[in-house]
Write a protein that holds these residues in place. Structure first.
Motif, PDB file in Angstrom:
ATOM      1  N   ALA A   1       2.825   1.660  -3.159  1.00 33.99           N
ATOM      2  CA  ALA A   1       4.282   1.727  -3.047  1.00 33.99           C
ATOM      3  C   ALA A   1       4.836   0.522  -2.294  1.00 33.99           C
ATOM      4  O   ALA A   1       6.039   0.468  -2.015  1.00 33.99           O
ATOM      5  N   ASN A   2       3.957  -0.432  -1.949  1.00 33.42           N
ATOM      6  CA  ASN A   2       4.389  -1.612  -1.189  1.00 33.42           C
ATOM      7  C   ASN A   2       5.085  -1.257   0.108  1.00 33.42           C
ATOM      8  O   ASN A   2       6.024  -1.932   0.527  1.00 33.42           O
TER       9      ASN A   2
ATOM     10  N   GLN B   1      -4.140   4.469   2.961  1.00 32.30           N
ATOM     11  CA  GLN B   1      -3.894   3.055   2.666  1.00 32.30           C
ATOM     12  C   GLN B   1      -3.488   2.795   1.222  1.00 32.30           C
ATOM     13  O   GLN B   1      -2.521   2.086   0.957  1.00 32.30           O
ATOM     14  N   GLN B   2      -4.246   3.401   0.290  1.00 31.29           N
ATOM     15  CA  GLN B   2      -4.006   3.140  -1.132  1.00 31.29           C
ATOM     16  C   GLN B   2      -2.592   3.567  -1.521  1.00 31.29           C
ATOM     17  O   GLN B   2      -1.890   2.852  -2.244  1.00 31.29           O
ATOM     18  N   ILE B   3      -2.171   4.731  -1.004  1.00 35.50           N
ATOM     19  CA  ILE B   3      -0.858   5.270  -1.371  1.00 35.50           C
ATOM     20  C   ILE B   3       0.254   4.338  -0.899  1.00 35.50           C
ATOM     21  O   ILE B   3       1.178   4.016  -1.647  1.00 35.50           O
TER      22      ILE B   3
ATOM     23  N   LYS C   1      -2.863  -5.109   1.237  1.00 38.85           N
ATOM     24  CA  LYS C   1      -1.999  -6.093   1.885  1.00 38.85           C
ATOM     25  C   LYS C   1      -0.825  -5.447   2.633  1.00 38.85           C
ATOM     26  O   LYS C   1      -0.126  -6.126   3.377  1.00 38.85           O
ATOM     27  N   SER C   2      -0.615  -4.156   2.471  1.00 35.10           N
ATOM     28  CA  SER C   2       0.502  -3.521   3.174  1.00 35.10           C
ATOM     29  C   SER C   2       0.065  -2.901   4.509  1.00 35.10           C
ATOM     30  O   SER C   2       0.866  -2.323   5.213  1.00 35.10           O
TER      31      SER C   2
END
Lengths: 309, 409
Positions: B131-132, B125-127, B161-162
């Motif tokens: 990178a949006n 998730q963080q990655i 949020k992505s």
């Protein structure tokens, strides 16, 4: 505690399975002082050999016919792989420092896993193994699965044959001699290479029997099944005193019992409710190993061996 | 000998160089065509394509592939061609994380469908968020993924949020199973087992909460290791506990033998689980699965009129593997990304903007269309607004619909 007899039976049956695989570790170690970490994968290929035989048989073949054929196929595949491994992976390194063949063994175990994974059709997920149909047997309060009957019969037979072979035949005595002192044995005219190949082959055959038992028991084989089971069997071999054939079986039984009883009862010991249950059974198995090694470093049946000159 | 090794090394070096050369050429090509008439963008897929869970993973990959092919055929987004890039996470977090990094680094990737496992999603998730890059999972049900670690105490906060999903969460699935077992199946004593993974443990916990609230008794709890295949000791315990059913939080590779060994041991009670066991392989691995139960998110794809076309198209495309539990959700996930791209292109005067990723995330958040699994749209946490669930039971070697419904409280 009213299910104690059942849990003891569960533990002993699982232990017999560990014991059968452990014999391969123990014999090879007893003779060449090599911990054959690829032995778990020899067990695994045996399972796939048996599965292949089953798939090749026409549908509707009775299991009375299928199981012996599966056994033969499994033993054939395991033995061939083990003997091949000995010839091409271990023999060239026999005079190398002891770490080299150990690393080769680990490498070989990964290679065998990946070969089955890549080339056996559909081995990427668990493959269905036949089960012996019918209701389980009831002995007093203990339920015994039909599929486990195979193991209950096979394990003692295997042990008796092996005991007879090692104690009573020429080849068996050659084996004992080689394990005591390979150089002197060679001087006495024993073909030590042959003895070593034999140790690998017998260990592999037992592993294949265990693999069929495992398949019947869990109803599946998969390419990773040798890893954990191989590790457990190795533990059983050390527990029983590595190098000692009966020790391997005893170690296996002790380990199986420890796992079964830990799953069932550790939770109920006051203050231990967090450390019991299925998730902790491996922990308790290794605790048992550590305790035994602290008290008896040579293992349950092992003899204290003076360092070789 | 020396010569031969020198040869091998040089071949390896040449090989590596030519491979990396190919890589850089590809990137240039992607950049060149960005302003041209037809842009090719990639939809990434991350799922277990090998290993125990590959049946589910291949279903995901094929369904995304089908969505992309149809979007290209219909020219759904004028001027934009889609392609697929499927990576194998072997159902483990570490390879999943590497795949995420790889997908982020590929500039043509505009969105990702996957992964299958909640524990893998945690590592990705963080990655993707940094990178949006929009990520839509067709299968993750771990609640914390969208609502934050404190969701159980009522403090919901969306961490990334992505990240979106078309599957409902365990906060719905576990309790739905509890309601079914207690109210419909009238089982008041349940033995609870989980495999200690994010998905399994979460499911077991939400089940337990609702089940005890309803008045049911948990007669025993066990945790197993996901790689265990010998459950004889646990089966004996379950039998001795007098449980009327077993609820298992986990996946089918362990659930199959567990259920089989339970019945072998003489405990003739159903095993119930979540969507992780609702696979054809569960039945294959377990000849005594008759009567076992599973919940799955959404309505059965087969029963939805909207899905008939999907099933027909999937068959016509001739994929070797079945679409499995998540096929419809994967198809809808891919289609959500395609619709997102379409909205972005439309807003930018018919052209894909220079840096489209962030805009696609915003567009996906606002999406609303009728997919094969029902209405596809996302709430403020990125969760699907579709809260329908179905209980399945094994009947005559097949998963049959037992009860469908919308989860309420």
């Amino acid at each position: 505690m009213h299910d104690l007899p059942q849990q003891l039976a569960n533990g002993l049956i699982l232990g017999a399975l560990y014991g059968l695989v452990a014999i391969g570790y123990t014999m090879v170690y007893g003779i060449v002082q090599l911990i054959n970490f690829a032995h778990g994968e020899i067990f695994m290929v045996g399972g796939f050999g048996a599965l292949t035989a089953y798939l090749a048989l026409p549908g509707g073949t009775t299991l009375w016919l299928a199981i012996p054929l599966m056994l033969i196929a499994g033993i054939l595949v395991s033995t061939l792989v083990a003997v091949g491994a000995e010839r091409f992976a271990y023999r060239p390194l026999r005079s190398a420092p002891r770490l080299a063949p150990l690393i080769t063994a680990i490498g070989l175990s990964i290679v065998l896993q990946q070969l089955v994974f890549s080339f056996y059709p559909d081995a990427k997920k668990a493959r269905v193994f036949p089960k012996i149909p019918g209701d389980p047997f009831e002995l007093a309060s203990v339920t015994i699965q039909r599929s486990d009957i195979f193991l209950i019969i096979a394990a003692p037979i295997c042990m008796l044959i092996l005991g007879w072979f090692v104690a009573r035949t020429r080849s068996g005595r050659a084996m004992q001699a080689t394990s005591q002192d390979p150089d002197t044995a060679k001087l006495m005219g024993i073909d030590t290479d042959r003895v070593i190949v034999m140790a690998f082959a017998i260990g592999a055959a037992f592993a294949a029997v265990a693999a069929v038992a495992y398949g019947l028991r869990t109803g599946q084989v998969d390419f990773r099944m040798g890893f954990i089971l191989g590790l457990k069997a190795f533990t059983a071999a050390v527990l029983g005193g590595i190098g000692n054939i009966y020790g391997a079986m005893l170690g296996g039984l002790a380990l199986g019992l420890a796992e079964g009883l830990a799953t069932a009862y550790v939770q109920h010991i006051p203050g231990m409710h967090l450390f019991g249950g299925g998730a902790w059974k491996d922990v308790w198995a290794f605790v048992l190993l550590i305790v035994v090694l602290l008290v008896r470093p040579q293992g349950l049946l092992g003899e204290r061996v003076a360092d070789r000159a | 000998m020396r010569h031969r090794s020198a040869l091998v090394v040089s071949i390896a070096v040449i090989g590596a160089l030519s491979l990396s050369a190919c890589g850089s050429r590809d990137e240039k090509k992607a950049g060149d065509t960005a302003g041209g008439a037809s842009t090719t963008v990639t939809i990434g897929v991350d799922a277990p394509l090998t290993g125990d869970l590959s049946a589910l993973g291949l279903g995901i990959k094929n369904s995304v592939d089908l969505a992309i092919k149809q979007a290209n055929e219909k020219n759904e987004v004028p001027g934009v061609k889609f392609q697929i890039k499927a990576l194998d996470d072997t159902a483990k977090p570490a390879p999943g994380q590497q795949n995420a990094t790889q997908l982020v680094a590929d500039n043509s990737v505009i969105g990702v469908v996957g992964p299958l496992n909640s524990s893998v999603a945690q590592s990705m998730q963080q990655i993707f968020n940094d990178a949006n890059l929009v990520e839509i999972s067709p299968a993750n049900t771990g609640v914390a993924l969208t609502q934050g670690e404190k969701w159980a105490t009522g403090t919901k906060a969306r961490p990334f949020k992505s990240y979106f999903r078309t599957a409902t969460t365990d906060a719905v699935q576990g309790p739905f199973a509890a309601q079914y077992l207690f109210k419909d199946a009238k089982k008041t004593k349940v033995f609870l087992i989980d495999d200690q993974k994010t998905y399994g443990a979460g499911l077991a916990a939400t089940f337990k909460g609702e089940y005890t609230k309803l008045g049911g008794t948990i007669v025993g709890e066990e945790h197993v290791n996901p790689d265990d295949r010998d459950f004889s000791a646990i089966a004996t315990k379950v039998k001795a506990s007098g449980a009327e059913a077993v609820y298992y939080g986990g996946e089918y590779p362990a659930a199959g033998p567990l259920s089989l060994q339970l019945k072998d041991a003489g405990a003739n009670i159903p095993l119930m689980g979540g969507d992780g066991i609702q696979s054809g392989d569960f039945i294959k691995l377990n000849p005594k699965s008759q009567g076992d139960l599973a919940t799955a998110v959404g309505l059965p794809v087969e029963a939805l009129p909207t899905a008939a076309k999907f099933i027909a198209d999937y068959k016509a495309a001739g994929y070797k593997d079945a679409y499995e539990t998540y096929g419809g959700y994967s198809y809808d996930s891919a289609w959500a990304i395609i619709q997102g791209v379409k909205a972005v292109v439309a807003a930018n005067g018919g052209k894909l903007p220079e840096k489209p990723r962030e805009k696609v995330v915003e567009a996906v958040q606002k999406i609303s269309f009728d997919g094969v699994t029902g209405k596809v749209s996302f709430d403020e946490f990125g969760d699907t607004t579709n809260k329908q669930l179905t209980v399945y039971a094994v009947k005559d070697g097949k998963w049959a619909v037992e009860k469908s419904g919308t989860f309420a409280g």
